[in-house]
Design a protein around this motif. Structure first.
Motif, PDB file in Angstrom:
ATOM      1  N   GLU A   1       8.254  -6.264  21.975  1.00  0.00           N
ATOM      2  CA  GLU A   1       9.467  -5.732  21.892  1.00  0.00           C
ATOM      3  C   GLU A   1       8.885  -4.034  20.422  1.00  0.00           C
ATOM      4  O   GLU A   1       7.681  -3.374  20.110  1.00  0.00           O
ATOM      5  N   GLU A   2       8.599  -4.731  19.489  1.00  0.00           N
ATOM      6  CA  GLU A   2       8.147  -4.308  18.708  1.00  0.00           C
ATOM      7  C   GLU A   2       6.653  -3.969  18.065  1.00  0.00           C
ATOM      8  O   GLU A   2       6.080  -2.465  18.119  1.00  0.00           O
ATOM      9  N   GLU A   3       5.897  -4.538  18.674  1.00  0.00           N
ATOM     10  CA  GLU A   3       3.999  -4.226  19.097  1.00  0.00           C
ATOM     11  C   GLU A   3       4.057  -2.963  20.068  1.00  0.00           C
ATOM     12  O   GLU A   3       2.999  -1.872  19.985  1.00  0.00           O
ATOM     13  N   LYS A   4       4.907  -3.462  20.962  1.00  0.00           N
ATOM     14  CA  LYS A   4       4.726  -2.433  21.614  1.00  0.00           C
ATOM     15  C   LYS A   4       5.653  -1.048  21.650  1.00  0.00           C
ATOM     16  O   LYS A   4       5.189   0.205  21.795  1.00  0.00           O
ATOM     17  N   THR A   5       6.576  -1.231  20.686  1.00  0.00           N
ATOM     18  CA  THR A   5       6.525   0.309  20.398  1.00  0.00           C
ATOM     19  C   THR A   5       6.096   0.965  19.497  1.00  0.00           C
ATOM     20  O   THR A   5       5.960   2.287  19.784  1.00  0.00           O
ATOM     21  N   VAL A   6       5.138   0.875  18.897  1.00  0.00           N
ATOM     22  CA  VAL A   6       4.394   1.254  18.048  1.00  0.00           C
ATOM     23  C   VAL A   6       2.549   1.719  18.371  1.00  0.00           C
ATOM     24  O   VAL A   6       2.656   2.797  17.808  1.00  0.00           O
ATOM     25  N   ARG A   7       2.960   0.801  18.966  1.00  0.00           N
ATOM     26  CA  ARG A   7       1.351   1.111  20.346  1.00  0.00           C
ATOM     27  C   ARG A   7       1.222   2.314  21.138  1.00  0.00           C
ATOM     28  O   ARG A   7       1.177   3.090  21.048  1.00  0.00           O
ATOM     29  N   ASP A   8       2.990   2.025  21.565  1.00  0.00           N
ATOM     30  CA  ASP A   8       3.633   3.912  22.461  1.00  0.00           C
ATOM     31  C   ASP A   8       3.472   5.385  21.277  1.00  0.00           C
ATOM     32  O   ASP A   8       3.130   5.831  22.069  1.00  0.00           O
ATOM     33  N   MET A   9       3.688   5.058  20.263  1.00  0.00           N
ATOM     34  CA  MET A   9       3.629   6.021  19.672  1.00  0.00           C
ATOM     35  C   MET A   9       1.959   5.999  19.371  1.00  0.00           C
ATOM     36  O   MET A   9       2.065   7.619  19.261  1.00  0.00           O
ATOM     37  N   LEU A  10       1.652   4.997  18.841  1.00  0.00           N
ATOM     38  CA  LEU A  10       0.156   5.485  17.969  1.00  0.00           C
ATOM     39  C   LEU A  10      -0.579   5.666  18.942  1.00  0.00           C
ATOM     40  O   LEU A  10      -1.653   7.461  19.216  1.00  0.00           O
ATOM     41  N   ASP A  11      -0.623   5.912  20.417  1.00  0.00           N
ATOM     42  CA  ASP A  11      -1.093   6.315  22.219  1.00  0.00           C
ATOM     43  C   ASP A  11      -0.546   7.689  21.725  1.00  0.00           C
ATOM     44  O   ASP A  11      -1.195   8.947  21.737  1.00  0.00           O
ATOM     45  N   ARG A  12       1.066   7.673  21.504  1.00  0.00           N
ATOM     46  CA  ARG A  12       1.282   9.574  21.481  1.00  0.00           C
ATOM     47  C   ARG A  12       0.584  10.860  20.512  1.00  0.00           C
ATOM     48  O   ARG A  12       0.147  11.497  20.395  1.00  0.00           O
TER      49      ARG A  12
ATOM     50  N   LYS B   1       0.865  -1.159  -0.054  1.00  0.00           N
ATOM     51  CA  LYS B   1      -0.025  -0.491   0.287  1.00  0.00           C
ATOM     52  C   LYS B   1       0.984   1.317   0.708  1.00  0.00           C
ATOM     53  O   LYS B   1       1.959   1.250   0.920  1.00  0.00           O
ATOM     54  N   ALA B   2       0.484   1.707  -1.172  1.00  0.00           N
ATOM     55  CA  ALA B   2       1.743   3.060  -1.008  1.00  0.00           C
ATOM     56  C   ALA B   2       0.685   4.686  -0.361  1.00  0.00           C
ATOM     57  O   ALA B   2       1.463   5.900   0.099  1.00  0.00           O
ATOM     58  N   THR B   3      -0.472   4.974  -0.383  1.00  0.00           N
ATOM     59  CA  THR B   3      -1.006   6.020   0.152  1.00  0.00           C
ATOM     60  C   THR B   3      -1.680   5.707   1.401  1.00  0.00           C
ATOM     61  O   THR B   3      -2.261   5.065   1.746  1.00  0.00           O
ATOM     62  N   PHE B   4      -1.290   7.205   2.474  1.00  0.00           N
ATOM     63  CA  PHE B   4      -2.222   6.923   3.586  1.00  0.00           C
ATOM     64  C   PHE B   4      -2.972   8.182   4.092  1.00  0.00           C
ATOM     65  O   PHE B   4      -2.190   9.033   3.096  1.00  0.00           O
ATOM     66  N   GLU B   5      -3.507   8.467   4.704  1.00  0.00           N
ATOM     67  CA  GLU B   5      -4.552  10.088   4.787  1.00  0.00           C
ATOM     68  C   GLU B   5      -3.878  10.459   5.847  1.00  0.00           C
ATOM     69  O   GLU B   5      -4.094  11.850   6.232  1.00  0.00           O
ATOM     70  N   SER B   6      -2.867   9.924   7.214  1.00  0.00           N
ATOM     71  CA  SER B   6      -2.093  10.722   7.762  1.00  0.00           C
ATOM     72  C   SER B   6      -0.734   9.650   8.151  1.00  0.00           C
ATOM     73  O   SER B   6      -1.410   8.175   8.450  1.00  0.00           O
ATOM     74  N   PRO B   7       0.278  10.947   9.792  1.00  0.00           N
ATOM     75  CA  PRO B   7       0.494   9.698  10.748  1.00  0.00           C
ATOM     76  C   PRO B   7      -0.144   8.446  11.051  1.00  0.00           C
ATOM     77  O   PRO B   7       0.317   7.327  10.988  1.00  0.00           O
ATOM     78  N   ILE B   8      -1.301   9.338  12.037  1.00  0.00           N
ATOM     79  CA  ILE B   8      -2.031   7.916  12.763  1.00  0.00           C
ATOM     80  C   ILE B   8      -2.045   7.047  11.435  1.00  0.00           C
ATOM     81  O   ILE B   8      -1.948   5.942  12.090  1.00  0.00           O
ATOM     82  N   ASP B   9      -3.127   6.906  10.594  1.00  0.00           N
ATOM     83  CA  ASP B   9      -3.313   5.577   9.476  1.00  0.00           C
ATOM     84  C   ASP B   9      -1.986   4.955   9.667  1.00  0.00           C
ATOM     85  O   ASP B   9      -2.129   4.412   9.837  1.00  0.00           O
TER      86      ASP B   9
ATOM     87  N   LEU C   1      -2.760  11.490  20.743  1.00  0.00           N
ATOM     88  CA  LEU C   1      -3.028  12.495  21.936  1.00  0.00           C
ATOM     89  C   LEU C   1      -2.703  13.820  20.794  1.00  0.00           C
ATOM     90  O   LEU C   1      -3.325  14.857  21.531  1.00  0.00           O
ATOM     91  N   ALA C   2      -1.477  14.307  20.717  1.00  0.00           N
ATOM     92  CA  ALA C   2      -1.410  15.604  19.337  1.00  0.00           C
ATOM     93  C   ALA C   2      -2.757  15.225  18.632  1.00  0.00           C
ATOM     94  O   ALA C   2      -3.118  16.327  18.673  1.00  0.00           O
ATOM     95  N   GLY C   3      -2.881  15.022  17.890  1.00  0.00           N
ATOM     96  CA  GLY C   3      -4.014  14.571  17.180  1.00  0.00           C
ATOM     97  C   GLY C   3      -3.199  15.280  15.913  1.00  0.00           C
ATOM     98  O   GLY C   3      -2.785  15.359  15.353  1.00  0.00           O
ATOM     99  N   THR C   4      -4.257  16.795  15.410  1.00  0.00           N
ATOM    100  CA  THR C   4      -4.187  17.035  14.796  1.00  0.00           C
ATOM    101  C   THR C   4      -2.882  18.477  14.500  1.00  0.00           C
ATOM    102  O   THR C   4      -2.975  19.729  13.692  1.00  0.00           O
ATOM    103  N   ASP C   5      -2.445  19.171  16.231  1.00  0.00           N
ATOM    104  CA  ASP C   5      -1.139  19.926  16.508  1.00  0.00           C
ATOM    105  C   ASP C   5      -0.405  19.837  16.188  1.00  0.00           C
ATOM    106  O   ASP C   5       0.500  18.568  16.548  1.00  0.00           O
ATOM    107  N   PRO C   6      -0.132  20.773  15.338  1.00  0.00           N
ATOM    108  CA  PRO C   6       1.342  20.499  14.511  1.00  0.00           C
ATOM    109  C   PRO C   6       2.781  20.266  15.264  1.00  0.00           C
ATOM    110  O   PRO C   6       3.177  19.645  15.281  1.00  0.00           O
ATOM    111  N   ALA C   7       2.624  21.478  16.496  1.00  0.00           N
ATOM    112  CA  ALA C   7       3.659  21.283  17.305  1.00  0.00           C
ATOM    113  C   ALA C   7       3.807  20.191  17.454  1.00  0.00           C
ATOM    114  O   ALA C   7       4.699  19.830  18.137  1.00  0.00           O
ATOM    115  N   SER C   8       2.378  19.585  18.844  1.00  0.00           N
ATOM    116  CA  SER C   8       2.949  18.579  19.314  1.00  0.00           C
ATOM    117  C   SER C   8       3.317  17.543  18.290  1.00  0.00           C
ATOM    118  O   SER C   8       4.151  16.077  18.444  1.00  0.00           O
TER     119      SER C   8
END
Ligand SMILES: [Fe+2]
Ligand SMILES: [Fe+2]
Length: 176
Positions: free
Chosen positions: A130-141, A78-86, A144-151
């Motif tokens: 470890e891999e699942e945890k690393t991705v899940r931790d980033m996904l959680d944050r 897959k080559a196209t995505f909606e957002s970093p969260i996606d 939290l950041a939502g669409t706020d560019p600074a975050s």
């Protein structure tokens, strides 16, 4: 001890699964390259390299066990995505899929009483935690950041600092 034919076939499939995973992550890196998120691009690029190392680890194992390596085609990712969260949501699904594949492989290794293969697969199962945890931790944050560019830029900078893998896999040098 000769490698069981069924197990040989599944280990070959896992070489393909890991290479496919590497390709999935490379496509994610390429998508991020078109955005301002250079840190996430770097994260995904490193992740792609790590999956290639996993494929090579399975390759070497099949060779070392005196079995035949059979390489299969790699599907277009897959080559196209909606957002970093996606992207990170897809990454988590990808890791969960690989965990399932390795779990299934372990089942077969256990059925045919191949303890050496079980040992190899245990390394991979630990790696998957470890891999699942690393991705899940980033996904959680990211959520939290939502669409706020600074975050998002703070998280991007953090992603850039993630250690690139060395040796035959593992994040931040937690060994082979
Ligand atoms: Fe992997
Ligand atoms: Fe992975």
């Amino acid at each position: 001890m000769t490698l069981n034919p069924k197990l040989t076939q599944l280990l070959n499939e896992q070489i393909n699964n890991e290479m496919s995973s590497s390709y999935v992550y490379l496509a994610m890196a390429a998508w991020f390259e078109q955005t301002p998120y250079m840190g996430f691009a770097s994260w995904m690029f490193n992740q792609s390299r790590e999956e290639t190392m996993h494929a090579l680890k399975f390759y070497q194992y099949v060779v070392d066990r005196d079995a035949v390596v059979v390489l299969q085609p790699i599907a277009q990712p897959k080559a196209t995505f909606e957002s970093p969260i996606d992207v990170f949501e897809h990454s988590l699904k990808q890791e969960q899929l690989v965990t399932q594949q390795i779990n299934d492989l372990y089942d077969v290794a256990e059925q045919v009483k191949d303890h050496s293969s079980k040992n190899l697969l245990l390394w991979f199962l630990n790696e998957q935690i470890e891999e699942e945890k690393t991705v899940r931790d980033m996904l959680d944050r990211l959520r939290l950041a939502g669409t706020d560019p600074a975050s998002l830029l703070v998280l991007d900078r953090e992603a850039a600092q993630r250690q690139s893998p060395t040796g035959s896999g593992g994040h931040g040098g937690h060994g082979k």
